[in-house]
Design a protein around this motif. Structure first.
Motif, mmCIF file in Angstrom:
data_model
loop_
_atom_site.group_PDB
_atom_site.id
_atom_site.type_symbol
_atom_site.label_atom_id
_atom_site.label_comp_id
_atom_site.label_asym_id
_atom_site.label_seq_id
_atom_site.Cartn_x
_atom_site.Cartn_y
_atom_site.Cartn_z
ATOM 1 N N ALA A 209 -16.596 2.789 4.986
ATOM 2 C CA ALA A 209 -15.456 1.979 5.406
ATOM 3 C C ALA A 209 -14.661 1.447 4.231
ATOM 4 O O ALA A 209 -13.444 1.268 4.322
ATOM 5 C CB ALA A 209 -15.938 0.823 6.283
ATOM 6 N N ALA A 210 -15.334 1.196 3.109
ATOM 7 C CA ALA A 210 -14.682 0.543 1.971
ATOM 8 C C ALA A 210 -13.476 1.329 1.470
ATOM 9 O O ALA A 210 -12.447 0.744 1.118
ATOM 10 C CB ALA A 210 -15.688 0.342 0.842
ATOM 11 N N GLU A 211 -13.584 2.651 1.448
ATOM 12 C CA GLU A 211 -12.474 3.438 0.909
ATOM 13 C C GLU A 211 -11.268 3.443 1.832
ATOM 14 O O GLU A 211 -10.155 3.775 1.424
ATOM 15 C CB GLU A 211 -12.926 4.873 0.635
ATOM 16 C CG GLU A 211 -13.374 5.642 1.858
ATOM 17 C CD GLU A 211 -13.907 7.022 1.494
ATOM 18 O OE1 GLU A 211 -13.606 7.965 2.241
ATOM 19 O OE2 GLU A 211 -14.605 7.134 0.464
ATOM 20 N N LEU A 212 -11.454 3.053 3.089
ATOM 21 C CA LEU A 212 -10.342 2.968 4.031
ATOM 22 C C LEU A 212 -9.703 1.591 4.057
ATOM 23 O O LEU A 212 -8.545 1.441 4.450
ATOM 24 C CB LEU A 212 -10.821 3.307 5.448
ATOM 25 C CG LEU A 212 -11.369 4.714 5.674
ATOM 26 C CD1 LEU A 212 -11.912 4.837 7.091
ATOM 27 C CD2 LEU A 212 -10.276 5.750 5.431
ATOM 28 N N ILE A 213 -10.454 0.572 3.624
ATOM 29 C CA ILE A 213 -10.007 -0.810 3.790
ATOM 30 C C ILE A 213 -9.597 -1.446 2.469
ATOM 31 O O ILE A 213 -8.820 -2.394 2.437
ATOM 32 C CB ILE A 213 -11.112 -1.631 4.500
ATOM 33 C CG1 ILE A 213 -11.390 -1.019 5.874
ATOM 34 C CG2 ILE A 213 -10.720 -3.083 4.651
ATOM 35 C CD1 ILE A 213 -12.559 -1.627 6.595
ATOM 36 N N GLY A 214 -10.072 -0.925 1.344
ATOM 37 C CA GLY A 214 -9.634 -1.423 0.059
ATOM 38 C C GLY A 214 -10.424 -2.616 -0.444
ATOM 39 O O GLY A 214 -11.451 -2.993 0.136
ATOM 40 N N LYS A 215 -9.925 -3.222 -1.511
ATOM 41 C CA LYS A 215 -10.661 -4.258 -2.216
ATOM 42 C C LYS A 215 -10.095 -5.665 -2.014
ATOM 43 O O LYS A 215 -10.635 -6.625 -2.561
ATOM 44 C CB LYS A 215 -10.663 -3.946 -3.718
ATOM 45 C CG LYS A 215 -11.306 -2.611 -4.070
ATOM 46 C CD LYS A 215 -11.195 -2.324 -5.564
ATOM 47 C CE LYS A 215 -11.820 -0.975 -5.912
ATOM 48 N NZ LYS A 215 -11.693 -0.675 -7.366
ATOM 49 N N ILE A 216 -9.013 -5.793 -1.266
ATOM 50 C CA ILE A 216 -8.379 -7.097 -1.084
ATOM 51 C C ILE A 216 -8.925 -7.754 0.183
ATOM 52 O O ILE A 216 -8.913 -7.158 1.260
ATOM 53 C CB ILE A 216 -6.856 -6.965 -1.003
ATOM 54 C CG1 ILE A 216 -6.315 -6.226 -2.241
ATOM 55 C CG2 ILE A 216 -6.197 -8.338 -0.879
ATOM 56 C CD1 ILE A 216 -4.830 -5.953 -2.188
ATOM 57 N N GLY A 217 -9.385 -8.982 0.066
ATOM 58 C CA GLY A 217 -9.965 -9.696 1.190
ATOM 59 C C GLY A 217 -8.952 -10.072 2.247
ATOM 60 O O GLY A 217 -7.727 -10.037 2.031
ATOM 61 N N GLY A 218 -9.482 -10.464 3.402
ATOM 62 C CA GLY A 218 -8.629 -10.751 4.542
ATOM 63 C C GLY A 218 -7.664 -11.897 4.322
ATOM 64 O O GLY A 218 -6.485 -11.814 4.700
ATOM 65 N N GLU A 219 -8.136 -12.982 3.728
ATOM 66 C CA GLU A 219 -7.252 -14.133 3.514
ATOM 67 C C GLU A 219 -6.091 -13.770 2.599
ATOM 68 O O GLU A 219 -4.937 -14.129 2.856
ATOM 69 C CB GLU A 219 -8.054 -15.294 2.930
ATOM 70 C CG GLU A 219 -7.243 -16.563 2.739
ATOM 71 C CD GLU A 219 -8.082 -17.729 2.241
ATOM 72 O OE1 GLU A 219 -7.494 -18.789 1.944
ATOM 73 O OE2 GLU A 219 -9.326 -17.582 2.149
ATOM 74 N N ARG A 220 -6.388 -13.026 1.533
ATOM 75 C CA ARG A 220 -5.338 -12.639 0.596
ATOM 76 C C ARG A 220 -4.372 -11.634 1.220
ATOM 77 O O ARG A 220 -3.153 -11.733 1.054
ATOM 78 C CB ARG A 220 -5.954 -12.058 -0.678
ATOM 79 C CG ARG A 220 -4.941 -11.723 -1.774
ATOM 80 C CD ARG A 220 -4.167 -12.950 -2.224
ATOM 81 N NE ARG A 220 -3.313 -12.660 -3.389
ATOM 82 C CZ ARG A 220 -2.402 -13.493 -3.851
ATOM 83 N NH1 ARG A 220 -2.177 -14.657 -3.255
ATOM 84 N NH2 ARG A 220 -1.672 -13.162 -4.919
ATOM 85 N N MET A 221 -4.908 -10.652 1.964
ATOM 86 C CA MET A 221 -4.037 -9.682 2.623
ATOM 87 C C MET A 221 -3.115 -10.379 3.618
ATOM 88 O O MET A 221 -1.924 -10.048 3.720
ATOM 89 C CB MET A 221 -4.859 -8.609 3.341
ATOM 90 C CG MET A 221 -5.341 -7.474 2.466
ATOM 91 S SD MET A 221 -4.042 -6.552 1.579
ATOM 92 C CE MET A 221 -2.919 -6.097 2.895
ATOM 93 N N THR A 222 -3.658 -11.347 4.358
ATOM 94 C CA THR A 222 -2.845 -12.085 5.318
ATOM 95 C C THR A 222 -1.722 -12.828 4.614
ATOM 96 O O THR A 222 -0.573 -12.855 5.076
ATOM 97 C CB THR A 222 -3.724 -13.068 6.103
ATOM 98 O OG1 THR A 222 -4.716 -12.336 6.840
ATOM 99 C CG2 THR A 222 -2.896 -13.901 7.070
#
Length: 383
Positions: free
Chosen positions: A333-346
């Protein structure tokens, strides 16, 4: 602020498609994964209401249906609740959809039972609005190929909470599962490369039909034509570009979507923002390079360092709540979702989408859209 949308469409029924071994499988999955005492996980609290509706375009046949039938699809309407509201915990997805997504994403290491346990806290108005003022400005959202509109609910609610009415569309036959109020489901097809341009065109027409429907049901704001801006992900981003031919759609924000079909050569002077994941740009995606010279209005191309394709969905938020952070994701899953956390992406997407909507609806250009920002160093301006 309430959009003039007739929600009575959810009461309509439509012929059942082949009944489905898949529906039986989904029912079994639902029984296996759900229990009324399951531990729930909230993906956030938002001052918005969320309403679902079923729309039926009787003037158009569905090009992907196994037998002739009108194009029928589901939408979710996100609206800011400006007055007193009662906070309620709502299921993140309806039950059959949640069971289907559980089965689908277990292949990527996501624990079984994840989706039936997810909730989202939203508002249920407790008082009537102080006025009957309605808005003629809406935002349209279309997601990735094979991806339910529900997997963007937290992102969309974040933007809606900043004052926008947003209508998210599920497009049958290219969305993995579309669940209707009657209990009917439509499972997505494995579209060929040759069918993708037709899917983009069909989505673009779905978006325009939403505006047609709003125009017909806008009784309290006569003489105020509907205007819209589209922000969409992946295949939805391509549909947003294609939909710019509709004069009511004022701009398109394409989140990480290659462009297919005639839209790649369609000229427009409307605002367009191409927002790519880490490594996606006009050099690596020829369709963006081909589209770029045809954009004669405000335009920008940005790249988000550390992101992946599904960073532009609720997956980073889900990773935070279910896995304790994106760094704990299973490798698949990691390669599809990336390294940026949810709070920061939001924070990133909420800020840039809001800035683009303000621009497209005729407001001032936010500094975020003028170049790189110390606040968001992950966002690289390529043009």
């Amino acid at each position: 602020m309430t959009v003039c949308l007739d929600l009575n469409d959810h009461k309509r029924t439509f012929p059942q498609s082949n009944k489905d071994k898949m529906l039986s499988i989904l029912a079994l999955l639902l029984l296996a994964f759900w229990s009324p005492t399951a531990h729930t996980v909230s993906l956030g609290r938002f001052p918005v209401s969320i309403t679902s509706a079923q729309l039926n375009d009787i003037a158009r046949l569905d090009p992907f249906a196994p037998k002739p039938q009108h194009r029928t699809f589901m939408v979710s309407i996100f609206e800011l609740v400006e007055h007193d509201c009662k906070a309620i915990s709502s299921p993140y997805m309806p039950p059959l959809t949640a069971a289907y997504e559980d089965a689908k994403f277990s292949a990527y290491g996501v624990p079984e039972g994840t989706f039936p346990d997810l909730t989202i806290k939203v508002c249920q108005p407790t008082t009537k609005p102080l006025s009957n003022q309605r808005t003629n400005k809406v935002v349209l959202f279309s997601g990735a190929l094979g991806t339910s509109r529900y997997l963007y609910s937290a992102l969309i609610a974040t933007v809606a909470s900043r004052g926008y009415t947003i209508i998210a569309v599920d497009h049958p036959y290219d969305t993995d599962i579309v669940e209707f109020p009657s209990g009917k489901t439509i499972i997505g097809l494995n579209l060929t490369d040759e069918q993708i341009p037709l899917a983009v065109e069909t989505r673009a027409r779905d978006l325009s039909f939403v505006l047609d429907h709003l125009s017909r049901t806008t009784k309290s704001c006569p003489g105020r034509p509907i205007q819209a801006v589209a922000f969409s992900h992946s295949l939805g981003g391509a549909a947003a570009i294609a939909a710019l031919r509709d004069p009511r759609i004022l701009g398109a924000l394409n989140l990480d979507g290659s462009v297919f079909g005639p839209a790649v050569n369609a000229s427009t002077n409307k605002p367009v923002l191409l927002f790519g994941h880490d490594g996606k740009n006009r050099t690596t995606d020829p369709t963006w390079g081909e589209l770029w010279p045809h954009l004669s209005g405000w335009k920008a191309e940005v790249e988000l360092v550390g992101s992946a394709h599904y960073s532009f969905s609720d997956w980073p938020v889900i990773a935070d709540e279910v896995f304790g952070g994106v760094e704990n994701l299973p490798a698949e899953a990691a390669e599809l979702i990336g390294k940026i956390g949810g709070e920061r992406m939001t924070e990133i997407l909420g800020s840039y989408v809001t800035a683009f909507l303000t621009l497209s609806f005729g407001g001032k250009i936010d500094g975020l859209l003028k170049g790189e920002s110390k606040r968001f160093p992950e966002v690289l301006f390529l043009e």
